[in-house]
Design a protein around this motif. Structure first.
Motif, mmCIF file in Angstrom:
data_model
loop_
_atom_site.group_PDB
_atom_site.id
_atom_site.type_symbol
_atom_site.label_atom_id
_atom_site.label_comp_id
_atom_site.label_asym_id
_atom_site.label_seq_id
_atom_site.Cartn_x
_atom_site.Cartn_y
_atom_site.Cartn_z
ATOM 1 N N ALA A 90 0.795 -1.233 0.000
ATOM 2 C CA ALA A 90 0.000 0.000 0.000
ATOM 3 C C ALA A 90 0.825 1.279 0.000
ATOM 4 O O ALA A 90 0.258 2.353 -0.176
ATOM 5 N N GLY A 91 2.129 1.195 0.175
ATOM 6 C CA GLY A 91 2.898 2.396 0.468
ATOM 7 C C GLY A 91 3.725 2.984 -0.648
ATOM 8 O O GLY A 91 4.575 3.845 -0.393
ATOM 9 N N GLY B 22 7.293 7.217 -2.524
ATOM 10 C CA GLY B 22 7.849 7.722 -3.771
ATOM 11 C C GLY B 22 8.548 6.673 -4.610
ATOM 12 O O GLY B 22 9.591 6.947 -5.221
ATOM 13 N N VAL B 23 7.985 5.454 -4.652
ATOM 14 C CA VAL B 23 8.630 4.346 -5.357
ATOM 15 C C VAL B 23 7.808 3.944 -6.578
ATOM 16 O O VAL B 23 6.602 3.700 -6.475
ATOM 17 N N ASP B 24 8.467 3.893 -7.738
ATOM 18 C CA ASP B 24 7.873 3.356 -8.965
ATOM 19 C C ASP B 24 8.219 1.876 -9.027
ATOM 20 O O ASP B 24 9.343 1.504 -9.365
ATOM 21 N N ARG C 2 15.158 -2.649 -0.546
ATOM 22 C CA ARG C 2 15.779 -1.513 0.144
ATOM 23 C C ARG C 2 15.189 -0.185 -0.306
ATOM 24 O O ARG C 2 15.064 0.758 0.498
ATOM 25 N N VAL C 3 14.794 -0.087 -1.568
ATOM 26 C CA VAL C 3 14.281 1.179 -2.090
ATOM 27 C C VAL C 3 13.013 1.610 -1.352
ATOM 28 O O VAL C 3 12.691 2.792 -1.298
ATOM 29 N N LEU C 4 12.301 0.655 -0.745
ATOM 30 C CA LEU C 4 11.081 0.986 0.002
ATOM 31 C C LEU C 4 11.391 1.656 1.335
ATOM 32 O O LEU C 4 10.548 2.381 1.873
ATOM 33 N N ASN C 5 12.572 1.384 1.894
ATOM 34 C CA ASN C 5 12.986 2.022 3.154
ATOM 35 C C ASN C 5 11.900 1.892 4.214
ATOM 36 O O ASN C 5 11.549 2.853 4.905
ATOM 37 N N ASP C 6 11.352 0.696 4.364
ATOM 38 C CA ASP C 6 10.178 0.446 5.199
ATOM 39 C C ASP C 6 10.543 -0.541 6.310
ATOM 40 O O ASP C 6 10.932 -1.682 6.034
#
Length: 299
Positions: A11-12, A17-19, A49-53
């Motif tokens: 959902a995030g 800001g991730v494509d 890692r790009v999700l930084n979640d």
């Protein structure tokens, strides 16, 4: 399978800001029939890692759990909070514990101190703890390094901290594979119950305050008698679920959106404090919790 499940269930993307289609173009060509398990593991880690979640993780055999958020994964500034230091230096060894160690509390002069390590049934003890602080001039609620849990306990047991109904946030959850497939928004509020604890409160957080701990922060930030100090929270407050890959690896992802009462989603950046205070390693090594000291100075 992993990429597709995130594509339909996560959902995030917008908040972070991730494509996700772009990530497919980057990482799918890196995988072939010759890719080893170790190589695949590293490719997956890079993609996540790009999700930084802090709610996105990968669990593989004989390794520590990998978290997409580098602060949690690499334990950045983990040493800037030490409950044992507080017990020894600030509570002088005179403290109580309840909730299987989830609650640590005592008095620092005329100020009450409560550290909550997680959000579970330990909060069923909150009424007794507030009774213990009946003769104090104020209260510090310390949610630094709060690892989350079941946020419903924070809401059901919050009644004595508010004198009126207060809207906190709203949430909606994925209920289909399309990008706009969500339940209707659901409003979450806190309600008064029992004897109102009408004293000044300082709330402390850090970058390890996560998940259900952040939802309790949101509830606390609706109170007019509360000041939020410390560092920004983790920014991973929405509900997560677990999944399994065909090779037995486990992973987690987030299937929910949350908007605070101000209409803003803090998923990603985290909830900022009113007053920013962050300890240093040198202060901690010297036995000083400056964040706690500045909280005490507010009373």
């Amino acid at each position: 399978d992993l990429w597709t499940t995130f594509s339909t269930d996560y959902a995030g993307f917008e908040e972070r800001g991730v494509d996700w289609e772009e990530q497919y173009q980057i990482y799918r060509p890196q995988v072939s029939d010759e890719t080893s398990s170790e190589e695949l593991k590293e490719i997956i880690k890079q993609m996540l890692r790009v999700l930084n979640d802090g709610h996105v993780s990968l669990t593989t055999p004989d390794e520590d759990v990998y978290y997409a958020n580098p602060i949690i994964d690499q334990r950045v500034d983990d040493d800037l909070f030490d409950l044992e230091l507080i017990k020894k230096e600030y509570l002088s060894g005179d403290f109580q514990e309840s909730g299987n160690g989830g609650n640590t509390y005592g008095k620092m002069g005329k100020i009450g101190y409560l550290h909550i390590a997680w959000i579970q049934d330990n909060l069923l003890e909150l009424n007794d703890i507030l009774n213990f602080f009946s003769d104090t001039d104020g209260l510090i609620i310390d949610l630094r390094h709060n690892g989350g849990g079941n946020f419903t306990f924070a809401f059901s047991e919050f009644g004595r901290l508010t004198d009126e109904e207060r809207f906190v946030y709203r949430s909606k959850t994925k209920n289909g594979t399309g990008p706009d497939d969500y339940t209707e928004w659901y409003d979450w509020s806190i309600y008064p119950s029992g004897t109102y604890f009408n004293k000044p409160i300082v709330l402390l957080t850090d970058r390890y305050t996560i998940s259900a701990g952040e939802r309790m922060v949101m509830a606390c930030k609706t109170l007019p008698n509360l000041i939020h100090m410390g560092d920004t929270t983790s920014g991973a407050m929405a509900t997560k679920i677990g999944k399994e890959l065909a090779n037995g690896w486990y992973y987690s992802l987030v299937t929910q959106k949350i908007e605070f009462r101000d209409g803003i989603s803090y998923e990603g950046p985290g909830l900022p404090p009113d007053i920013f205070v962050k300890n240093t390693s040198e202060e901690m090594e010297a036995g000083q919790d400056r964040t706690l000291e500045e909280a005490l100075a507010r009373f």
